[in-house]
Write an enzyme that holds these catalytic residues in place. Sequence first.
Site, PDB file in Angstrom:
ATOM      1  CD  GLU A  45      51.473 -14.246  60.302  1.00  0.00           C
ATOM      2  OE1 GLU A  45      50.369 -13.957  59.796  1.00  0.00           O
ATOM      3  OE2 GLU A  45      52.058 -13.538  61.138  1.00  0.00           O
ATOM      4  CE1 TYR A 224      34.348 -13.929  74.395  1.00  0.00           C
ATOM      5  CE2 TYR A 224      33.610 -11.681  74.740  1.00  0.00           C
ATOM      6  CZ  TYR A 224      34.447 -12.574  74.113  1.00  0.00           C
ATOM      7  OH  TYR A 224      35.387 -12.129  73.217  1.00  0.00           O
TER       8      TYR A 224
HETATM    9  C1  LIG Z   1      39.975  -6.046  72.064  1.00  0.00           C
HETATM   10  C2  LIG Z   1      39.382  -6.562  70.798  1.00  0.00           C
HETATM   11  C3  LIG Z   1      38.241  -7.358  70.845  1.00  0.00           C
HETATM   12  C4  LIG Z   1      37.652  -7.800  69.666  1.00  0.00           C
HETATM   13  N1  LIG Z   1      36.541  -8.581  69.721  1.00  0.00           N
HETATM   14  C5  LIG Z   1      35.949  -8.987  68.581  1.00  0.00           C
HETATM   15  C6  LIG Z   1      34.774  -9.806  68.597  1.00  0.00           C
HETATM   16  O1  LIG Z   1      34.298 -10.185  69.650  1.00  0.00           O
HETATM   17  N2  LIG Z   1      34.217 -10.169  67.402  1.00  0.00           N
HETATM   18  C7  LIG Z   1      34.767  -9.774  66.211  1.00  0.00           C
HETATM   19  O2  LIG Z   1      34.219 -10.109  65.161  1.00  0.00           O
HETATM   20  N3  LIG Z   1      35.885  -9.029  66.167  1.00  0.00           N
HETATM   21  C8  LIG Z   1      36.484  -8.628  67.309  1.00  0.00           C
HETATM   22  N4  LIG Z   1      37.635  -7.884  67.259  1.00  0.00           N
HETATM   23  C9  LIG Z   1      38.217  -7.554  65.966  1.00  0.00           C
HETATM   24  C10 LIG Z   1      39.022  -8.724  65.417  1.00  0.00           C
HETATM   25  O3  LIG Z   1      39.974  -9.129  66.379  1.00  0.00           O
HETATM   26  C11 LIG Z   1      39.731  -8.303  64.155  1.00  0.00           C
HETATM   27  O4  LIG Z   1      38.837  -7.654  63.298  1.00  0.00           O
HETATM   28  C12 LIG Z   1      40.305  -9.536  63.454  1.00  0.00           C
HETATM   29  O5  LIG Z   1      41.236 -10.171  64.284  1.00  0.00           O
HETATM   30  C13 LIG Z   1      40.941  -9.108  62.140  1.00  0.00           C
HETATM   31  O6  LIG Z   1      41.527 -10.234  61.554  1.00  0.00           O
HETATM   32  P1  LIG Z   1      42.563 -10.046  60.369  1.00  0.00           P
HETATM   33  O7  LIG Z   1      42.964 -11.421  59.977  1.00  0.00           O
HETATM   34  O8  LIG Z   1      41.999  -9.120  59.349  1.00  0.00           O
HETATM   35  O9  LIG Z   1      43.794  -9.252  61.006  1.00  0.00           O
HETATM   36  P2  LIG Z   1      44.813  -9.709  62.119  1.00  0.00           P
HETATM   37  O10 LIG Z   1      44.170 -10.551  63.141  1.00  0.00           O
HETATM   38  O11 LIG Z   1      45.514  -8.478  62.573  1.00  0.00           O
HETATM   39  O12 LIG Z   1      45.848 -10.642  61.340  1.00  0.00           O
HETATM   40  C14 LIG Z   1      46.821 -10.112  60.473  1.00  0.00           C
HETATM   41  C15 LIG Z   1      47.892 -11.168  60.255  1.00  0.00           C
HETATM   42  O13 LIG Z   1      48.804 -10.649  59.287  1.00  0.00           O
HETATM   43  C16 LIG Z   1      50.129 -10.795  59.741  1.00  0.00           C
HETATM   44  N5  LIG Z   1      50.907  -9.699  59.149  1.00  0.00           N
HETATM   45  C17 LIG Z   1      50.805  -8.389  59.427  1.00  0.00           C
HETATM   46  N6  LIG Z   1      51.662  -7.692  58.685  1.00  0.00           N
HETATM   47  C18 LIG Z   1      52.327  -8.583  57.915  1.00  0.00           C
HETATM   48  C19 LIG Z   1      53.349  -8.455  56.935  1.00  0.00           C
HETATM   49  N7  LIG Z   1      53.847  -7.284  56.617  1.00  0.00           N
HETATM   50  N8  LIG Z   1      53.817  -9.575  56.310  1.00  0.00           N
HETATM   51  C20 LIG Z   1      53.286 -10.804  56.641  1.00  0.00           C
HETATM   52  N9  LIG Z   1      52.334 -10.971  57.579  1.00  0.00           N
HETATM   53  C21 LIG Z   1      51.846  -9.876  58.192  1.00  0.00           C
HETATM   54  C22 LIG Z   1      50.003 -10.684  61.271  1.00  0.00           C
HETATM   55  O14 LIG Z   1      51.113 -11.246  61.928  1.00  0.00           O
HETATM   56  C23 LIG Z   1      48.715 -11.436  61.519  1.00  0.00           C
HETATM   57  O15 LIG Z   1      48.926 -12.811  61.631  1.00  0.00           O
HETATM   58  C24 LIG Z   1      38.233  -7.438  68.420  1.00  0.00           C
HETATM   59  C25 LIG Z   1      39.389  -6.656  68.380  1.00  0.00           C
HETATM   60  C26 LIG Z   1      39.969  -6.228  69.557  1.00  0.00           C
HETATM   61  C27 LIG Z   1      41.206  -5.375  69.500  1.00  0.00           C
END
Ligand SMILES: Cc1cc2nc3c(=O)[nH]c(=O)nc-3n(C[C@H](O)[C@H](O)[C@H](O)COP(=O)(O)OP(=O)(O)OC[C@H]3O[C@@H](n4cnc5c(N)ncnc54)[C@H](O)[C@@H]3O)c2cc1C
Length: 410
Positions: A45, A224
């Site tokens: 991370e 919510y």
């Molecule tokens: C305003 C908003 C509201 C939302 N509401 C909802 C909801 O109600 N329900 C729902 O299901 N979804 C919702 N979403 C979508 C949801 O937030 C995302 O789909 C989800 O957080 C994706 O998770 P992830 O782990 O794939 O990516 P991320 O949460 O982006 O996590 C990626 C991780 O990788 C790390 N990282 C990135 N690049 C690197 C690198 N090069 N090297 C090492 N580490 C790295 C980052 O630091 C981070 O910790 C919402 C999104 C937004 C913007």
Amino acid sequence: MKPLNRPPHALKRDGGSMAIVGAGIAGLTLATALGRAGIRCEVFEQAKNLREVGAGVQIAPNASRLLHRLGLAQRLGPVVVRPDAVEMRRWDDSRLLGRTELGAACEELYGAPYYTVHRADLHQSLLSGIDDNILHIGRRCVRVEELPEGARLHFDDGSTHDADVVIGADGIHSVVRDALAMDEPRFSGQSIYRGLVPADRLPFPLDEPKVRLWLGPRQHVVCYPVSGGKWVSVGATTPAGDWSTESWTAEGRVEDVVDAYQGWHQEATDVLKALDQVGRWALHDRDPLRHWCSAGGRIAVVGDAAHPMLPFQAQGANQAIEDVIVLAACLRVADQDGIPKALARYERTRRPRTDRLQQLSRSNSRRFHLSDGEGQRERDTALLGAQSLREQEWLYGYDAEAVLLQDQLG
Ligand SMILES: Cc1cc2nc3c(=O)[nH]c(=O)nc-3n(C[C@H](O)[C@H](O)[C@H](O)COP(=O)(O)OP(=O)(O)OC[C@H]3O[C@@H](n4cnc5c(N)ncnc54)[C@H](O)[C@@H]3O)c2cc1C
């Protein structure tokens, strides 16, 4: 570097051969699922401190059932809220446009609850099931290289790490995705303000916990309860203007969001006025990705790295959770030679569903923000007629593990 030509079931027997980039919802859920399957992994991370943004997330039955199977029901219990309904209201007079029952009706129909939860609480619950030793913070991956029987991660400090499989769970700006495609995030022209309000500062009582939305021309507000009802998560979209920052930590100004909602119903504006501080970021997504795994079958992406979507269907995190459960199940039965096949099976199972949700989230961005007129009246008529919980069967009734099993049997 470990030799890569290991015997069958090397993933299970030999620790450290699987690497995950990113410790967000996708990366942590994957690490938990792999741990339960007896597969050791290393998680890299970039952040120096593991913490989530101060905002909520809606977890629907399609994902909550999977979190429960990972053994997280008890941990989540005290920190989640089970809203009774989702209500959509008009922007100016707060007239009810549509209501979908959730609560007990949802659990009865789909066998799993609908939750609203603070992201930090979800993160903590996921972290509780993971061995600290596999988490490597402050490690920013800058490139992934495919090897004949594995893949190599390159970090910004010049170090490398080799693994049999590399999974990109690194969000919308994924560097792992760069190994699979040349595309870029697409700016939606909208931004969102997000923050938390103490529940006792709300303009309405929380005796019936709900997901409330007010829809209006070019923007909408959603709120919510989270954290067992102590806080209320608030999100308010606005046209982005010249704001193009896409960061979970960028700050906005409460007076700007209040100003943007002048003339809206008092319930909606009072919620915004109750905010002390807000984050603001520009909303991006991407077009569906054609290949989720590399040509050599050793690199794949999950969550937002695979299918970033606009938040207007509240499914991005839910789909990330579905992804990783399917991926872990595919890898659980894979031997060393079977890894490319396992990744291909994962992609085949997941892509049609997330393609559909990416498109649906985009079309909701138009539907939610219609100006008053014929289109809006048609939408409102449809909302009144189509809010039955049963119509969500395809979404909430979906059991990602059962679908994979059917694929196996078929
Ligand atoms: C305003 C908003 C509201 C939302 N509401 C909802 C909801 O109600 N329900 C729902 O299901 N979804 C919702 N979403 C979508 C949801 O937030 C995302 O789909 C989800 O957080 C994706 O998770 P992830 O782990 O794939 O990516 P991320 O949460 O982006 O996590 C990626 C991780 O990788 C790390 N990282 C990135 N690049 C690197 C690198 N090069 N090297 C090492 N580490 C790295 C980052 O630091 C981070 O910790 C919402 C999104 C937004 C913007």
